[in-house]
Structure formats: structure tokens, C-alpha cells
Scaffold this active site. Sequence first.
Site, short mmCIF file in Angstrom:
data_model
loop_
_atom_site.label_atom_id
_atom_site.label_comp_id
_atom_site.label_asym_id
_atom_site.label_seq_id
_atom_site.Cartn_x
_atom_site.Cartn_y
_atom_site.Cartn_z
N TRP A 63 0.83 -1.21 0.00
CA TRP A 63 0.00 0.00 0.00
C TRP A 63 0.86 1.25 0.00
O TRP A 63 0.54 2.24 -0.68
CB TRP A 63 -0.99 -0.02 1.16
CG TRP A 63 -1.94 -1.16 1.03
CD1 TRP A 63 -2.06 -2.24 1.85
CD2 TRP A 63 -2.89 -1.37 -0.04
NE1 TRP A 63 -3.02 -3.10 1.38
CE2 TRP A 63 -3.54 -2.60 0.23
CE3 TRP A 63 -3.24 -0.64 -1.17
CZ2 TRP A 63 -4.54 -3.11 -0.61
CZ3 TRP A 63 -4.24 -1.14 -2.01
CH2 TRP A 63 -4.86 -2.36 -1.72
N ASP A 103 -1.62 6.88 6.32
CA ASP A 103 -2.66 5.97 5.85
C ASP A 103 -2.96 5.01 7.00
O ASP A 103 -2.17 4.12 7.31
CB ASP A 103 -2.16 5.20 4.62
CG ASP A 103 -3.15 4.13 4.14
OD1 ASP A 103 -4.23 3.97 4.76
OD2 ASP A 103 -2.84 3.45 3.15
N LYS A 147 -12.52 -1.35 7.15
CA LYS A 147 -11.91 -2.23 8.14
C LYS A 147 -12.53 -1.93 9.51
O LYS A 147 -13.37 -2.68 9.98
CB LYS A 147 -10.39 -2.08 8.19
CG LYS A 147 -9.68 -2.90 7.13
CD LYS A 147 -9.39 -2.14 5.88
CE LYS A 147 -8.35 -2.89 5.06
NZ LYS A 147 -8.58 -2.88 3.64
C1 PLP Z 1 -3.33 0.10 4.40
C2 PLP Z 1 -4.22 0.20 3.22
N1 PLP Z 1 -4.16 1.29 2.43
C3 PLP Z 1 -4.93 1.43 1.34
C4 PLP Z 1 -5.83 0.47 0.96
C5 PLP Z 1 -6.66 0.67 -0.28
O1 PLP Z 1 -7.96 1.00 0.08
P1 PLP Z 1 -9.11 1.16 -1.00
O2 PLP Z 1 -9.36 -0.18 -1.56
O3 PLP Z 1 -10.27 1.68 -0.18
O4 PLP Z 1 -8.67 2.13 -2.01
C6 PLP Z 1 -5.96 -0.68 1.75
C7 PLP Z 1 -6.93 -1.72 1.38
O5 PLP Z 1 -6.99 -2.78 1.90
C8 PLP Z 1 -5.13 -0.81 2.91
O6 PLP Z 1 -5.20 -1.90 3.68
MG MG Z 2 0.83 -3.74 2.93
#
Ligand code: PLP
Ligand code: MG
Lengths: 354, 354
Positions: B100, B167, B191
Site C-alpha cells: 500500500w 494511511d 476495516k
Molecule cells: C493500508 C491500506 N491502504 C490502502 C488500501 C486501499 O484501500 P481502498 O481499496 O479503499 O482504495 C488498503 C486496502 O486494503 C489498505 O489496507
Molecule cells: Mg501492505
Amino acid sequence: MKKHNFSAGPSILPQEVLLKASEAVIDYNNTGLSLIEISHRSKDFVDIMEKARALVLELLGLEGKGYKALFLQGGASTQFLMVAMNLLEKRAGYLNTGAWSEKAIKEAQMLDDIYQVASSKDANFNYIPKGYTIPEDYDYFHCTSNNTIVGTQLKSFPNSPIPMVCDMSSDIFSRQLDFSQFGIIYAGAQKNMGPAGTTLVVVKEDILGKVSRKIPSIMDYKKHIGSGSMLNTPPVFAVYTSMLTLEWLKGLGGIAAVEEENEKKARLMYSEIDLNPLFKGFAAKEDRSYMNATFTLENENLKETFESMLKEAGISGVNGHRSVGGYRASMYNALPIDSVKALVEVMSELESKA
Amino acid sequence: MKKHNFSAGPSILPQEVLLKASEAVIDYNNTGLSLIEISHRSKDFVDIMEKARALVLELLGLEGKGYKALFLQGGASTQFLMVAMNLLEKRAGYLNTGAWSEKAIKEAQMLDDIYQVASSKDANFNYIPKGYTIPEDYDYFHCTSNNTIVGTQLKSFPNSPIPMVCDMSSDIFSRQLDFSQFGIIYAGAQKNMGPAGTTLVVVKEDILGKVSRKIPSIMDYKKHIGSGSMLNTPPVFAVYTSMLTLEWLKGLGGIAAVEEENEKKARLMYSEIDLNPLFKGFAAKEDRSYMNATFTLENENLKETFESMLKEAGISGVNGHRSVGGYRASMYNALPIDSVKALVEVMSELESKA
Ligand SMILES: Cc1ncc(COP(=O)(O)O)c(C=O)c1O
Ligand SMILES: [Mg+2]
Ligand SMILES: Cc1ncc(COP(=O)(O)O)c(C=O)c1O
Ligand SMILES: [Mg+2]
Ligand SMILES: [Mg+2]
Ligand SMILES: [Mg+2]
């Protein structure tokens, strides 16, 4: 008692859709889990997404014609930007028919040059401009098929020499059109398709990939297509409820069937507006929207009486947009003709009282 | 039977939240209308939005400290772009702790220069880099508090000389932190906060307005703040359900109370992973996530037996992410400790069988 819901959006959905959606929030399809607490990569949800995407193309008559359907987030307002990011290289032509067209223009102007091929701003957007020319060396032409706020609607579309992009947020799935005349169709779900929270984008794939700008991943139609409309976590509930509404529409007989109903509702509504001396329509007659009927009450003194009669009759959501005033009756696909009858009755009762 | 739901996201929500959300889809608060078919400008919905925004600041201890909470669309993935659009002028520093973080970096790089202050990519992200320096002339520093895929978590945050952007998609509201150390916190709802379809963004207002680039309206935090998180139609259902989850959390005793529960669940889970010779944890011990426990089964021959025992026990969602393999037990706020007990029991039963 269930109200007569004329809300302009978010707006009425079929009762059977609401029941199924509500049920799925507790337990989806006897899985022992709620629809909103399962992985979007599970077979259960992937099936929903694929069914929704397929139903869109089927209902629009676009199967096998090079189009892909996407269920994105961010509302139609995000499409104002995405369209320009994906298609705008030198210059684009926009038809300015209302507040939403204007916002689309403003957002695209952030990126590059925009030309208004025509505008009805001079008359507070109460008509649709005609007889304009679309320059053939532009990247695309953008129009708004139905102007939710002022209650006008394009009854026909220009023969565009360049890809035609259309914001159909407030009349998608409401009438038969040759949808293959468009390069991109987009629509926030919250009028004719589902709840707020997802935006339908239908793209003809071969118009993509022609700009030189670097497109951020989350803004890139190609990336969304490549990942089956699951580039990131999709808005699960909104997609499912949209899928249910599309199934309902197919069950009714598709767009042809609902169009017939919509015509009846609009005819009923506009005859009352025209024949009843107390009310006056806002939009030019030939450009009147079948989705949003805008009208004013000529005699301000009757306002209170009228509004309490509406309330009494269980009629909700008919207040006009602040920029136009008066009233707006939104008659989307899921609105039963009985609701229009109830409204028309109140209007004619007001006449007999006055 | 309700399953033990270890899904990584979308993921388990409190049962009482699901019941109330389901009810609202039929009839919101005895209004005679569904929550998803009323105007987002109605008092009913504006109240929900305002309550949700206020609960966020209250639960994070950020009231009166210059922060605003927004419920946007587009997922955390859209924030990868929005953060850069709103803050990136010359250069930004990113801590790379997983897939991510990498996506956040890639998206920001579309706009301008990015520097990785540290990375644990060399070891498939199984640890959190420490002892790096954040250059004080950069625009901002970005980190990911919890790495959902690999199961690592920042136990402490650097003392950043520039605005720190985090994030927190997979651990927001799960543990007490000094949230005022962050300039921006963002998190997809799916989540710890609600269903997929909305993204929480908490912004310290005074860090905005410092870039020279023209920011498209729909990407502009200032515009979203100015319109009370209603720049366009919000994702009504997702915001309402998030509000219910935040109310539930407040009722439990807030973050302090849930953190205690989360620690118990994590301790139980990791003791089993460590003590049971059949299983091995993936992440470095000191960096282990309290939200996502990642582990492998040492003996491949036991895979089938283990998985059928899991199924038998009604345990779902423990398959690991394809990039890591093995298993992942996600233990978000709404997961009862009994579910962890059930999983641990299966793991120890496997040991006694083997
Ligand atoms: C830490 C983290 N950041 C970003 C995301 C991406 O989120 P989205 O699918 O809502 O764009 C996720 C998705 O699981 C995540 O776990
Ligand atoms: Mg990761
Ligand atoms: C024609 C039209 N376009 C765009 C929009 C904006 O949609 P959203 O709020 O989903 O961004 C609306 C909303 O009512 C609309 O009616
Ligand atoms: Mg308009
Ligand atoms: Mg009249
Ligand atoms: Mg072990």
C-alpha cells in the site's frame, strides 16, 4: 405509510429492491455473513459486480459493441475530471445547458482548453440550444442529457464528428436511445439506478489511450477496465443495490417498458401544469424533461395551503432547487404513476379551492 | 449460524450496527422513507453527516485542535493522489513498508518528486524500518500505520519536522495515539469503521493552501471542508453505517476500551502462533500488527486438514494475501475475542492431531 417520493436524488427505488438490499445487510444469500462484511474478491461479490456490469450493457443494447461498464466511486462530479484527464489533449467542446454542465466545464478547464459550443445561460437554462456546430478537430464533445435542476432534456443528440461524452446522471435507463452514438456515458447511481455511492461509466474502449498526459492510476479508465472495475475496493452496497435495480428493470421489460410508463407520468404531470391556471412550467415546452418537471405557483398567497395539502397527501421531495425556486417533481423510473396521480390531484384540488 | 469473520476488508462490523443499517434501508427513523431514497440535503441526512464528523474528532481527541473530518468517496487509493495534489510542491518523503505504501508512492510520483526515506522491501516488508531521517525541507512525510497485507504495524511514529500524513486504513480507531502529531490521517472505512464506499480524511486545516498547482475541485480538501463534506452527493449508506459504528465504539468506552480488547485478541493469537510448532509468524516480532496476524503452516501436508477444520468451525476469511501466502487473521475492532478463541482452538487441535 410509504410516502410519494418525488426527491430529485438520492431518490425513490423499487420497494422490492429496498427489501432485498436490507436483507443482504444482515445475511447475504444464506452465507451467514452480511454482504458488507465479506471480501470484495470473494466469488459472491465478484459475481455481483460482473452481473451488474453485464446488465448495464444488455439494457443499453451495447453488448459486443466495444463498450465496458464500470462502477466507480466519486459521483458524477468526479467524472467531470476523469473525462478530461482521459480524453483532453488539445481542446474539447461543451454544450452548456445548466449548473451541472457548467461544473463539468469548470473542472475540465483545470486541465486544458474548453470551448462552449452553445449555452442557454442567457435564459437561466430554461431551454436547450440547437443548431450549433461541433468542430471536428476537437478531442470530444460533452453534453448533459437531462438537466436535473431546471428540468430540460435533450430530445435528440447532435451527429457528432468526435467522440460524444454524455452526463446521463438523471435520465439513464429512462428512455430508448441509440447508446452506441456515445463514446462515454456516465451517471451517478442515485437517480435511476441505485443509492448514492457509485457512478456508472460506460466507455467505448477504442477512444482511450490517445492523450499524452500521465494519468494517475485511480483516474485511468484503462486501469479500471483492466481490473474488472475492482482497481480498489468497490462500494459494495451501492453496486449490489444497483444490480438489484437493473434486474428489476429487466424484469419490467427493460428500457422500452419503463419509457412507456415514464411518458404516461410526464404527460399527466405536464397537462396539469399547463391546464391548471395556478401553475406555470419553467422549461421551454419542447425541451421539457420527462424526469424532472419544474413549475411555479403563480399566486404566492397559496403557497402555505398548497404545501400543507402536499404534506397531508404524503407527498415529499417536490421543493424546487434553490437556484430555480418553485417546485420540482422528479419522476424517476421507480416512481409509480399513482404518486403522480396523487400530486396532480392535490394541484387540481388547490384550483377548486382557490 | 453467524460465522467467525476474519476477513481483511471489507470486514466484520458490530451486529447491532448491521441490524440498524438494515432497518434504515427499509424505513429511516419512521420517516416513511428509506435512508437511501432521501435527499442528502435533508435535515435527516445532514444530521447524520454532522454527527459522524463530530464523533470522529471526539474519538480521536482532536476536538478544538484545528482539524476537520471528511467522509469522501474513492477509497484510500484516491487519497494516494489527493494527498499529493493538495500538499506536494517540491518533494515529499515516503516510508515504504508494504504494497500500500508503494502504491501511494507511485501515485504521488505522477505529480512530482518523491523520496523514499526508508524501505523494508529487501525483506518482503516483514519489518518496519527504523532510524531514518526525515528531511525538514520536504513538503510532507507519508507513512502507513498498519500494513494489512504483511501484518506489520508502526508501534511508534517518528518526530517529523514536516506535516506527517498517515494511511491508517487498517488500524484507525484501534489504539490510542496522539493523533495531533498528524497533519492528515486517512482511512478507507471498510476495516474498522464501516462498509466499503467511504473514506475518512482528517485534515489539519492550516497545512492546506500552500501549493501553487491548480487543484481540481473534487480533489481539493479545502472545497470539501467548505461544503461540510457535501461538495457532491455523499455515499449516504456508507456514511450512516460508519456513524453507527462510531456510536457503537463510543458506547464501548472509546478507543481506550477497544484497544484493551484488541491487545487481548492479539496476545492470544500470537501466543498460539509462537507456541504451536506447526505455525510460524511472518512479521518481525517487534513490528507485529495487532490487526492482521500473518502466519504460515510449516507442514504443507496438513493444509487440507487444517482448512477443513476451519470450515467446520465456521471460521472464514483467514486465507493470506496472494503476495505473502499462508494465512492472515484480521482482528478488527468488531471481531469478538471468542472468534480468536475458536481459531486458536482449531490450531491447537491440529497440533494434537499431527
Ligand atoms: C493500508 C491500506 N491502504 C490502502 C488500501 C486501499 O484501500 P481502498 O481499496 O479503499 O482504495 C488498503 C486496502 O486494503 C489498505 O489496507
Ligand atoms: Mg501492505
Ligand atoms: C445531471 C447531473 N450531473 C451531475 C450531478 C452530480 O452528481 P454527484 O453528486 O454524484 O457528483 C448531478 C447530481 O444531481 C446531476 O443531476
Ligand atoms: Mg442542471
Ligand atoms: Mg398552468
Ligand atoms: Mg510456532
